[in-house]
Design a protein around this motif. Sequence first.
Motif, short mmCIF file in Angstrom:
data_model
loop_
_atom_site.label_atom_id
_atom_site.label_comp_id
_atom_site.label_asym_id
_atom_site.label_seq_id
_atom_site.Cartn_x
_atom_site.Cartn_y
_atom_site.Cartn_z
N ARG A 45 0.83 -1.22 0.00
CA ARG A 45 0.00 0.00 0.00
C ARG A 45 0.85 1.25 0.00
NH1 ARG A 45 -1.81 -3.05 3.97
NH2 ARG A 45 -1.34 -1.58 5.64
N ARG A 46 2.04 1.17 0.55
CA ARG A 46 2.97 2.32 0.57
C ARG A 46 3.71 2.32 -0.76
NH1 ARG A 46 4.63 7.28 3.05
NH2 ARG A 46 6.91 7.38 3.03
N LEU A 47 3.28 3.18 -1.66
CA LEU A 47 3.95 3.29 -2.95
C LEU A 47 5.28 4.00 -2.77
CD1 LEU A 47 0.98 4.36 -5.27
CD2 LEU A 47 1.78 2.06 -4.70
N ALA A 48 6.22 3.70 -3.63
CA ALA A 48 7.52 4.36 -3.59
C ALA A 48 7.39 5.78 -4.13
CB ALA A 48 8.53 3.58 -4.43
N PHE A 49 8.26 6.66 -3.65
CA PHE A 49 8.35 7.99 -4.26
C PHE A 49 8.71 7.82 -5.73
CE2 PHE A 49 9.30 9.11 0.22
CZ PHE A 49 8.39 10.15 0.39
N ASN A 50 8.21 8.71 -6.56
CA ASN A 50 8.55 8.66 -7.97
C ASN A 50 8.47 10.06 -8.57
OD1 ASN A 50 5.77 9.15 -8.90
ND2 ASN A 50 5.38 7.03 -8.24
N GLU A 51 8.82 10.18 -9.83
CA GLU A 51 8.91 11.49 -10.46
C GLU A 51 7.59 11.94 -11.08
OE1 GLU A 51 12.00 9.64 -9.95
OE2 GLU A 51 11.65 11.30 -8.56
N GLU A 52 6.49 11.45 -10.50
CA GLU A 52 5.15 11.92 -10.86
C GLU A 52 4.47 12.60 -9.68
OE1 GLU A 52 3.96 11.81 -13.93
OE2 GLU A 52 5.74 10.76 -14.66
N GLY A 53 5.07 12.48 -8.52
CA GLY A 53 4.43 12.98 -7.31
C GLY A 53 4.89 14.38 -6.93
N ILE A 54 4.68 14.72 -5.67
CA ILE A 54 5.08 16.04 -5.15
C ILE A 54 6.59 16.07 -4.91
CG2 ILE A 54 4.86 17.68 -3.25
CD1 ILE A 54 2.38 17.53 -4.94
N PHE A 55 7.10 15.07 -4.21
CA PHE A 55 8.53 14.99 -3.92
C PHE A 55 9.21 14.22 -5.05
CE2 PHE A 55 6.49 15.34 0.27
CZ PHE A 55 7.21 16.38 0.84
N ARG A 56 10.02 14.90 -5.84
CA ARG A 56 10.68 14.29 -6.99
C ARG A 56 12.19 14.47 -6.86
NH1 ARG A 56 7.07 15.95 -12.30
NH2 ARG A 56 5.00 15.70 -11.34
N HIS A 57 12.91 13.45 -7.25
CA HIS A 57 14.37 13.55 -7.22
C HIS A 57 14.92 13.72 -8.62
CE1 HIS A 57 18.51 13.17 -6.19
NE2 HIS A 57 18.66 12.05 -6.90
N TYR A 58 15.37 14.92 -8.89
CA TYR A 58 16.12 15.22 -10.11
C TYR A 58 17.52 15.61 -9.64
CZ TYR A 58 11.54 15.45 -12.40
OH TYR A 58 10.28 15.17 -12.88
N PRO A 59 18.54 14.79 -9.91
CA PRO A 59 19.89 15.07 -9.39
C PRO A 59 20.38 16.47 -9.69
CG PRO A 59 19.80 12.89 -10.38
CD PRO A 59 18.48 13.54 -10.70
N GLU A 60 19.99 17.01 -10.83
CA GLU A 60 20.46 18.34 -11.21
C GLU A 60 19.86 19.45 -10.34
OE1 GLU A 60 17.13 17.20 -14.16
OE2 GLU A 60 18.76 16.25 -13.05
N LEU A 61 18.83 19.14 -9.57
CA LEU A 61 18.22 20.15 -8.71
C LEU A 61 18.72 20.08 -7.27
CD1 LEU A 61 14.47 20.04 -9.86
CD2 LEU A 61 16.38 21.35 -10.81
N ASP A 62 19.46 19.05 -6.94
CA ASP A 62 19.93 18.85 -5.58
C ASP A 62 21.32 19.42 -5.40
OD1 ASP A 62 20.02 17.93 -2.96
OD2 ASP A 62 20.62 15.90 -3.53
N LEU A 63 21.58 20.00 -4.24
CA LEU A 63 22.92 20.52 -3.95
C LEU A 63 23.14 20.56 -2.45
CD1 LEU A 63 22.74 23.76 -2.86
CD2 LEU A 63 21.99 24.07 -5.21
N ALA A 64 24.40 20.53 -2.05
CA ALA A 64 24.76 20.67 -0.65
C ALA A 64 24.96 22.14 -0.36
CB ALA A 64 26.03 19.88 -0.36
N PRO A 65 24.13 22.75 0.46
CA PRO A 65 24.24 24.19 0.74
C PRO A 65 25.51 24.54 1.49
CG PRO A 65 22.68 23.16 2.23
CD PRO A 65 23.07 22.10 1.24
#
Length: 243
Positions: free
Chosen positions: A223-243
Motif C-alpha cells: 500500500r505504501r507506494l515508492a516515491f517517484n517522479e510523478e508525485g510532489i517529492f521528486r528527485h532530479y539530481p540536477e536540482l539537488d545541492l549541498a548548501p
Amino acid sequence: MAYELYYWDGIQGRGEFVRLALEDALADYVDVSRQSGRGMGTGAMLELMRSKNEPHIPFAPPFLKDGELIVSHVANILFYLGPKLALAPDDEKLRYVANGLQLTITDLVAEVHDTHHPIATSLYYEDQKEAAKARSQAFIVERIPKFLGYFEQVLQQNQRGLSHIVGDTLSYVDLSLFQVIEGLRYAFPKAMNAYAANYPGLTGLHDAVAKRPNIAAYLRSERRLAFNEEGIFRHYPELDLAP
C-alpha cells in the motif's frame, strides 16, 4: 461504514498525509482510485468531482467521503479526522494549534512542488528545467532552513515534552512531519544530509514515527507506494545541492 479516500493512483502525493493517519489508526478505509470494480477507480473520483447532483463538489483531490459528507484539502481532512482517530490533542485550543502547524506544512508542500514546476503545472518538467534549477537552489538555501528551523523550534518549545510537535501524545501533525522529512530526503538527499545535524528533534520525531507498529507495517506493505517522479517529492539530481 468505511471512509473513502479519493486521490490519484500511482503516486503518494498529498493523499499520503491523510493515508498515514488512517493507517496509524487502523481505520477502515477504501483507497478508491486504487480499487477496481463498480464505483471505484480514478473514473469514479472524476465523476464525483464533476457531479451535477452533489451540492459540495471538491475542487481537487485529495478528499475524503464519510457517509454523505465530503471533506476536501489535506489540513481540513486531518482536522476532521484527528479527533475521530485519536490523533488530535484533547484540548480544543491545541487542536487549532495543530491545524495551524498542518497548514504550514501545506505551504511547505506547495513550495516543494514549485521546485520542479516553477512556471506552470501544464508544462512538463523538461520545459522549465532552468527555472526549476534556480527555484530549487533558492528553496534549498532559504526555504528548507526556514521551514524546518520553525518546526524544530516549535518542537523544542513544546511544554508537554519533546516527543511530539503539539501536546503530549501523537497527532496527525507528527505523522505529516515524518512524511515531510521522508519526502525531502528523497528529493534533495545532498541538501538534507548537509542539514541533518541542524534538526535533531525532527530527526528523532521522524525515527519514532517510523517505528510505530502500524506505520512500520504500512511502510513494508504494498500500500505504501515508492516515491517517484510523478508525485510532489521528486528527485532530479540536477536540482539537488549541498548548501
